[in-house]
Design a protein around this motif. Structure first.
Motif, PDB file in Angstrom:
ATOM      1  N   VAL A  16       0.886  -1.091  -0.006  1.00 40.15           N
ATOM      2  CA  VAL A  16      -0.041   0.108  -0.179  1.00 40.15           C
ATOM      3  C   VAL A  16       0.949   1.101  -0.112  1.00 40.15           C
ATOM      4  O   VAL A  16       0.605   2.178  -0.830  1.00 40.15           O
ATOM      5  CB  VAL A  16      -0.958  -0.020   1.335  1.00 40.15           C
ATOM      6  CG1 VAL A  16      -1.668   1.368   1.206  1.00 40.15           C
ATOM      7  CG2 VAL A  16      -1.841  -1.292   0.857  1.00 40.15           C
ATOM      8  N   CYS A  17       1.781   1.288   0.924  1.00 40.53           N
ATOM      9  CA  CYS A  17       2.779   2.544   0.828  1.00 40.53           C
ATOM     10  C   CYS A  17       3.469   2.681  -0.342  1.00 40.53           C
ATOM     11  O   CYS A  17       4.165   3.735  -0.426  1.00 40.53           O
ATOM     12  CB  CYS A  17       3.763   2.285   2.137  1.00 40.53           C
ATOM     13  SG  CYS A  17       2.990   2.244   3.799  1.00 40.53           S
ATOM     14  N   SER A  18       3.653   1.711  -1.059  1.00 38.21           N
ATOM     15  CA  SER A  18       4.476   1.492  -2.514  1.00 38.21           C
ATOM     16  C   SER A  18       3.920   2.950  -3.367  1.00 38.21           C
ATOM     17  O   SER A  18       4.654   3.576  -4.156  1.00 38.21           O
ATOM     18  CB  SER A  18       4.492   0.375  -3.056  1.00 38.21           C
ATOM     19  OG  SER A  18       3.356   0.176  -3.459  1.00 38.21           O
ATOM     20  N   SER A  19       2.852   3.324  -3.170  1.00 36.77           N
ATOM     21  CA  SER A  19       1.978   4.169  -3.930  1.00 36.77           C
ATOM     22  C   SER A  19       2.094   5.595  -3.426  1.00 36.77           C
ATOM     23  O   SER A  19       1.639   6.590  -4.021  1.00 36.77           O
ATOM     24  CB  SER A  19       0.756   3.827  -4.380  1.00 36.77           C
ATOM     25  OG  SER A  19      -0.119   3.708  -3.045  1.00 36.77           O
ATOM     26  N   PHE A  20       2.786   5.663  -2.173  1.00 38.12           N
ATOM     27  CA  PHE A  20       2.745   6.935  -1.489  1.00 38.12           C
ATOM     28  C   PHE A  20       3.866   7.996  -2.086  1.00 38.12           C
ATOM     29  O   PHE A  20       4.646   7.465  -2.640  1.00 38.12           O
ATOM     30  CB  PHE A  20       2.977   6.726  -0.136  1.00 38.12           C
ATOM     31  CG  PHE A  20       1.827   6.211   0.834  1.00 38.12           C
ATOM     32  CD1 PHE A  20       0.364   5.936   0.196  1.00 38.12           C
ATOM     33  CD2 PHE A  20       1.856   5.778   1.917  1.00 38.12           C
ATOM     34  CE1 PHE A  20      -0.638   5.587   0.765  1.00 38.12           C
ATOM     35  CE2 PHE A  20       0.954   5.268   2.926  1.00 38.12           C
ATOM     36  CZ  PHE A  20      -0.323   5.081   2.130  1.00 38.12           C
ATOM     37  N   THR A  21       3.428   9.276  -1.921  1.00 34.93           N
ATOM     38  CA  THR A  21       4.514  10.047  -2.209  1.00 34.93           C
ATOM     39  C   THR A  21       5.765  10.135  -1.197  1.00 34.93           C
ATOM     40  O   THR A  21       5.383   9.249  -0.209  1.00 34.93           O
ATOM     41  CB  THR A  21       4.076  11.542  -2.244  1.00 34.93           C
ATOM     42  OG1 THR A  21       3.544  12.156  -0.806  1.00 34.93           O
ATOM     43  CG2 THR A  21       2.668  11.656  -3.247  1.00 34.93           C
ATOM     44  N   LEU A  22       6.879  10.389  -1.390  1.00 35.52           N
ATOM     45  CA  LEU A  22       8.006  10.347  -0.434  1.00 35.52           C
ATOM     46  C   LEU A  22       7.767  11.251   0.753  1.00 35.52           C
ATOM     47  O   LEU A  22       7.976  10.611   1.987  1.00 35.52           O
ATOM     48  CB  LEU A  22       9.420  11.564  -1.214  1.00 35.52           C
ATOM     49  CG  LEU A  22      10.498  11.375  -0.196  1.00 35.52           C
ATOM     50  CD1 LEU A  22      10.952  10.009   0.259  1.00 35.52           C
ATOM     51  CD2 LEU A  22      11.709  12.216  -0.813  1.00 35.52           C
ATOM     52  N   SER A  23       7.054  12.279   0.977  1.00 37.67           N
ATOM     53  CA  SER A  23       6.622  12.646   2.113  1.00 37.67           C
ATOM     54  C   SER A  23       5.658  12.042   3.034  1.00 37.67           C
ATOM     55  O   SER A  23       6.015  11.864   4.234  1.00 37.67           O
ATOM     56  CB  SER A  23       5.942  14.329   1.892  1.00 37.67           C
ATOM     57  OG  SER A  23       6.815  14.901   1.022  1.00 37.67           O
ATOM     58  N   THR A  24       4.543  11.673   2.311  1.00 30.83           N
ATOM     59  CA  THR A  24       3.954  10.266   2.986  1.00 30.83           C
ATOM     60  C   THR A  24       4.489   9.360   3.477  1.00 30.83           C
ATOM     61  O   THR A  24       4.349   8.882   4.835  1.00 30.83           O
ATOM     62  CB  THR A  24       2.760  10.085   1.949  1.00 30.83           C
ATOM     63  OG1 THR A  24       2.077  11.328   1.465  1.00 30.83           O
ATOM     64  CG2 THR A  24       1.534   9.201   3.066  1.00 30.83           C
ATOM     65  N   ALA A  25       5.375   8.890   2.549  1.00 26.73           N
ATOM     66  CA  ALA A  25       6.123   7.497   2.984  1.00 26.73           C
ATOM     67  C   ALA A  25       7.106   7.722   4.369  1.00 26.73           C
ATOM     68  O   ALA A  25       7.084   7.188   5.232  1.00 26.73           O
ATOM     69  CB  ALA A  25       7.027   7.075   2.086  1.00 26.73           C
ATOM     70  N   LEU A  26       7.621   9.070   4.529  1.00 26.29           N
ATOM     71  CA  LEU A  26       8.358   9.346   5.507  1.00 26.29           C
ATOM     72  C   LEU A  26       7.614   9.436   6.889  1.00 26.29           C
ATOM     73  O   LEU A  26       8.101   9.233   7.698  1.00 26.29           O
ATOM     74  CB  LEU A  26       9.248  10.643   5.394  1.00 26.29           C
ATOM     75  CG  LEU A  26      10.222  10.781   4.175  1.00 26.29           C
ATOM     76  CD1 LEU A  26      10.819  12.060   4.015  1.00 26.29           C
ATOM     77  CD2 LEU A  26      11.540   9.940   4.836  1.00 26.29           C
ATOM     78  N   VAL A  27       6.182  10.015   6.616  1.00 23.84           N
ATOM     79  CA  VAL A  27       5.330  10.222   7.721  1.00 23.84           C
ATOM     80  C   VAL A  27       5.130   8.806   8.341  1.00 23.84           C
ATOM     81  O   VAL A  27       5.171   8.775   9.635  1.00 23.84           O
ATOM     82  CB  VAL A  27       4.324  11.170   7.501  1.00 23.84           C
ATOM     83  CG1 VAL A  27       3.086  10.964   8.589  1.00 23.84           C
ATOM     84  CG2 VAL A  27       4.498  12.577   7.145  1.00 23.84           C
ATOM     85  N   VAL A  28       4.806   8.050   7.583  1.00 28.70           N
ATOM     86  CA  VAL A  28       4.657   6.488   7.814  1.00 28.70           C
ATOM     87  C   VAL A  28       5.795   5.945   8.698  1.00 28.70           C
ATOM     88  O   VAL A  28       5.411   5.206   9.656  1.00 28.70           O
ATOM     89  CB  VAL A  28       4.267   5.824   6.560  1.00 28.70           C
ATOM     90  CG1 VAL A  28       3.951   4.251   7.086  1.00 28.70           C
ATOM     91  CG2 VAL A  28       2.744   6.394   5.872  1.00 28.70           C
ATOM     92  N   GLN A  29       6.897   6.186   8.066  1.00 26.31           N
ATOM     93  CA  GLN A  29       8.143   5.491   8.671  1.00 26.31           C
ATOM     94  C   GLN A  29       8.293   6.121  10.020  1.00 26.31           C
ATOM     95  O   GLN A  29       8.669   5.195  11.201  1.00 26.31           O
ATOM     96  CB  GLN A  29       9.398   5.722   7.885  1.00 26.31           C
ATOM     97  CG  GLN A  29       9.311   4.796   6.593  1.00 26.31           C
ATOM     98  CD  GLN A  29      10.507   5.188   5.547  1.00 26.31           C
ATOM     99  OE1 GLN A  29      11.137   6.353   5.798  1.00 26.31           O
ATOM    100  NE2 GLN A  29      10.948   4.181   4.748  1.00 26.31           N
ATOM    101  N   CYS A  30       8.065   7.462   9.948  1.00 27.53           N
ATOM    102  CA  CYS A  30       8.202   8.150  11.553  1.00 27.53           C
ATOM    103  C   CYS A  30       7.277   7.618  12.381  1.00 27.53           C
ATOM    104  O   CYS A  30       7.550   7.352  13.652  1.00 27.53           O
ATOM    105  CB  CYS A  30       8.320   9.636  11.356  1.00 27.53           C
ATOM    106  SG  CYS A  30       8.579  10.521  12.519  1.00 27.53           S
ATOM    107  N   THR A  31       6.134   7.577  11.921  1.00 23.68           N
ATOM    108  CA  THR A  31       5.198   7.257  12.856  1.00 23.68           C
ATOM    109  C   THR A  31       5.230   5.669  13.154  1.00 23.68           C
ATOM    110  O   THR A  31       5.075   5.066  14.584  1.00 23.68           O
ATOM    111  CB  THR A  31       3.659   7.088  12.157  1.00 23.68           C
ATOM    112  OG1 THR A  31       3.355   8.677  11.654  1.00 23.68           O
ATOM    113  CG2 THR A  31       2.472   6.821  13.090  1.00 23.68           C
ATOM    114  N   PHE A  32       5.581   4.668  12.519  1.00 23.11           N
ATOM    115  CA  PHE A  32       6.031   3.268  12.737  1.00 23.11           C
ATOM    116  C   PHE A  32       7.094   3.199  13.617  1.00 23.11           C
ATOM    117  O   PHE A  32       7.049   2.472  14.804  1.00 23.11           O
ATOM    118  CB  PHE A  32       6.248   2.560  11.628  1.00 23.11           C
ATOM    119  CG  PHE A  32       6.626   1.189  11.862  1.00 23.11           C
ATOM    120  CD1 PHE A  32       5.626   0.249  12.109  1.00 23.11           C
ATOM    121  CD2 PHE A  32       7.963   0.737  11.747  1.00 23.11           C
ATOM    122  CE1 PHE A  32       6.085  -1.127  12.100  1.00 23.11           C
ATOM    123  CE2 PHE A  32       8.327  -0.577  11.813  1.00 23.11           C
ATOM    124  CZ  PHE A  32       7.188  -1.284  11.990  1.00 23.11           C
ATOM    125  N   ALA A  33       8.158   3.998  13.488  1.00 26.46           N
ATOM    126  CA  ALA A  33       9.299   4.102  14.441  1.00 26.46           C
ATOM    127  C   ALA A  33       8.828   4.292  16.100  1.00 26.46           C
ATOM    128  O   ALA A  33       9.228   3.941  16.981  1.00 26.46           O
ATOM    129  CB  ALA A  33      10.375   4.846  14.267  1.00 26.46           C
TER     130      ALA A  33
END
Length: 710
Positions: free
Chosen positions: A324-341
């Protein structure tokens, strides 16, 4: 694109595509061989291997021919690559050997086990790389378009990067476990009574629970008076505040409440294990810290190992999310990574709090009157030594360890099982490594152009050190304590710890023998430090400095053993050993000659201020000067004299019965079975007697034989 020296334009297999080799070997240029490159399209030349259907059968060309052709095409490049791989492998092996030597130098069994588990993971990734290479090069799958090959290589690199992150995490955990073990060792060595600032008595006084009231007596004494009741805390917030040092009772080696709880768990462990093991005085030759440190290694090994269950669960949980995240923009993917961490950090924090409450539920309650608590703790101090002190001497226990009423109602089956905690921590550890790996890949592949992306990216990275150095120490410490409280104790480990403590008693005796032998030899040679009129404070200071420098060169395990000798000799726990205490301890070995003069000479060697007392620094300098860097021949001679001391009937053999008799006579407390086990551990067979040569070999193996000068 550029592949192995061939430029293909515009794309393989398309009209107009051509190739220009950078270098063609002479054999190919003269037509002796037909040159083909592995990346050339099948429309240009026949590929080095092909999949063709012939009546339903698959024919493959041997993939090693590709390697032969590449060597012929550009031998210098391939030889250079091979040399680079060999060099990097040598560097890796040298680093691993150095790391193992460092761990062994600290006597760190926990670290050794962690390293073994780690390098197993590295070997596993190497095997995966070999399998992927075979799959992509042997023709098991169709890779004519190069996509599968590149994908496999990417997967292999990502797996290796993940293992590197796990390696870094494990290195951090290794540092953390060493600090945890040091803290537990401080708890183990903390004496209940005494005027030393590190004693429990002094800490209770500083925290306002006790007050020292002078008594009119000769010599001067003090009486301990309770000032306020001691409690672990009335609610979870108070208990966490005490545990994390947010209250005023914080001490140099940790919070006072944490220390008291650790000692209470230790007392309960000793009582229950002694009952299960049916051993007379378990505390006499048992070190709870050593037991916990071994358990700590097991806990950490379970947390860092990645088994098939973790891989499968990770695939089931994260693959849909990644898709699902593969279709995100870079900014959205970074937010997801930060939230996950940060979600991982929050989950680990919740587990920490839950573990702390479970430990509170299972920790024995101590009396609110701290004097009663001190009396009980004093009965099981290291090596079972309960000695009088100028401070609170009349309040010390004189009886053998008994089970107090406040420990009888503890239900070790209360609280949650520790197994779900362990499983949750294993997944958090692996997901943390995945999170860091994803951050590395993102930083390499995606340029961060906006300031908001940089902030989010850095914020995601900030979680990792907090997890490693703030949360992980608490997790592994509480998991280890939790597993030691709950369920059946590891009696085999208890026996191994007791055996190590008994070996330590032999090492202590060996050091005493070497100290006295060094003094006797120096007196015979009329060394300056054995002649009062020839020795000055300036010479003593120079000798002290040499001893200090030599002590700092010793392994940490040796330094710790020397500290334990000092702590056991400091009878009144005031941080000093006077000449009478020193001479008494030297005479405990049973030397046939008086040791009073030896004690005076040894003290004079490092008495750099003329105080005629040994503090910790002067003691360690003296021990390092007189027991280290002793020649092997001199050690054997000293241990042969030791043989004559113990050999009561003066025959050619020492029996384990004679060893036990000497031990009881000199207050060491070891029995025949203890010596029989130590002898068996060294020689690998049952031996009830030792001759002079065997005895010297056995003592040297158990004694200070690590720094021998030939």
């Amino acid at each position: 694109m550029l592949c192995h020296g061939v430029r293909i334009l515009p794309s393989p297999g398309s009209p107009g595509a051509h190739f220009v080799p950078r270098r063609v070997p002479a054999a190919y240029a003269h037509g002796a061989l037909t040159w083909r490159h592995p990346m050339i399209s099948p429309w240009q030349h026949r590929p080095p291997w092909s999949l063709r259907t012939n009546q339903g059968r698959l024919q493959r060309r041997a993939f090693f021919s590709v390697f032969v052709e590449e060597v012929a095409l550009n031998p210098n490049l391939l030889i250079g690559e091979a040399a680079l791989v060999v060099m990097l492998s040598a560097i890796f092996e040298a680093f691993r050997s150095w790391l193992q030597r460092q761990v062994e130098g600290f006597g760190d069994e926990t670290g050794r086990e962690i390293l073994e588990g780690l390098f197993e993971e590295v070997s596993g990734v190497g095997f995966i790389g070999l399998v992927l290479y075979f799959i992509t090069q042997s023709g098991l799958v169709d890779t004519k378009d190069g996509l599968i090959t590149e994908t496999f290589e990417t997967v292999h690199i990502l797996l290796f990067l993940l293992v590197v992150v796990l390696l870094l995490q494990s290195a951090a955990v290794l540092v953390v476990t060493r600090e945890v073990s040091k803290r537990w060792d401080e708890y183990e060595r903390t004496r209940a009574f005494g005027s030393s600032p590190n004693s429990l008595e002094s800490r209770f006084v500083n925290a306002g629970y006790l007050k020292r009231v002078p008594k009119e007596a000769t010599p001067p004494q003090v009486e301990l008076v309770s000032q306020k009741p001691f409690k672990y805390g009335d609610n979870v917030v108070e208990r966490l505040a005490f545990s994390e040092g947010l209250q005023s009772e914080t001490t140099a080696s940790g919070t006072l409440h944490k220390l008291v709880r650790w000692r209470a768990i230790r007392e309960e462990f000793l009582l229950q294990t002694r009952s299960a093991n049916q051993e007379g005085s378990l505390s006499y030759f048992f070190n709870f810290n050593l037991y916990l440190s071994n358990q700590l290694g097991r806990t950490v090994n379970k947390l860092i190992k990645v088994d098939i269950t973790i891989w499968l669960v990770t695939l089931v949980l994260l693959v849909p999310v990644i898709y699902v995240c593969s279709s995100f923009t870079l900014s959205t993917a970074l937010v997801v990574q930060c939230t996950f961490a940060w979600a991982l950090l929050a989950a680990a924090g919740v587990i920490c709090v839950s573990l702390e409450e479970d430990l509170y539920t299972l920790t024995p309650q101590v009396p609110q009157d701290v004097i009663k608590t001190l009396r009980f703790f004093a009965s099981t101090e290291t090596n079972g030594q309960v000695v009088p002190s100028m401070s609170g001497a009349d309040q010390r226990p004189q009886q053998e360890l008994v089970e107090p009423p406040f420990l009888r109602s503890v239900d070790t089956s209360a609280g949650s099982s520790w197994l779900p905690y362990e499983a949750a921590c294993r997944f958090i550890s692996f997901f943390q490594a995945l999170s860091v790996t994803a951050l590395i890949v993102t930083g390499i592949n995606e340029p961060l152009t906006s300031s908001s992306d940089v902030i989010v990216y850095c914020l995601a990275w900030a979680e990792w050190p907090l997890m490693l150095f703030l949360v992980v120490p608490r997790l592994i410490r509480r998991l280890t304590m939790r597993s030691s409280i709950e369920g059946k104790k590891d009696l085999d480990l208890v026996r191994r710890v007791m055996l190590q403590m008994k070996e330590g008693a032999v090492r202590d005796c060996a050091r005493l023998v070497l100290m006295v032998d060094s003094e006797r030899l120096a007196a015979k040679q009329q060394a300056k430090w054995t002649v009062p009129s020839a020795w000055t404070e300036s010479l003593a200071n120079a000798s002290f400095e040499r001893g200090e420098a030599r002590f700092q060169e010793l392994r940490q395990s040796d330094q710790l053993e020397i500290w334990k000798i000092f702590a056991s000799w400091d009878l009144n726990n005031d941080g000093f050993i006077d000449i009478q205490e020193f001479a008494t301890k030297l005479s405990s070995v049973g030397f046939p000659h008086p040791v009073d003069e030896s004690a005076k000479n040894l003290l004079r060697l490092v008495d750099n201020d003329g105080s005629r007392v040994l503090d910790w620094r002067r003691f360690r300098a003296m021990v390092a000067l007189t027991t280290e860097d002793v020649s092997n021949q001199r050690r054997v001679m000293a241990f042969n004299q030791f043989f004559q001391i113990i050999n009561a009937d003066q025959d050619e053999l020492i029996t384990v019965a004679e060893l036990a008799s000497w031990s009881q006579l000199n207050g060491i407390g070891m029995v025949e079975d203890d010596f029989a086990n130590l002898v068996y551990s060294h020689f690998g067979r049952v031996k009830l007697s030792l001759n002079e040569t065997e005895f010297a070999e056995w003592v040297q193996a158990n004694g200070t034989s690590r720094n021998v000068v030939d």
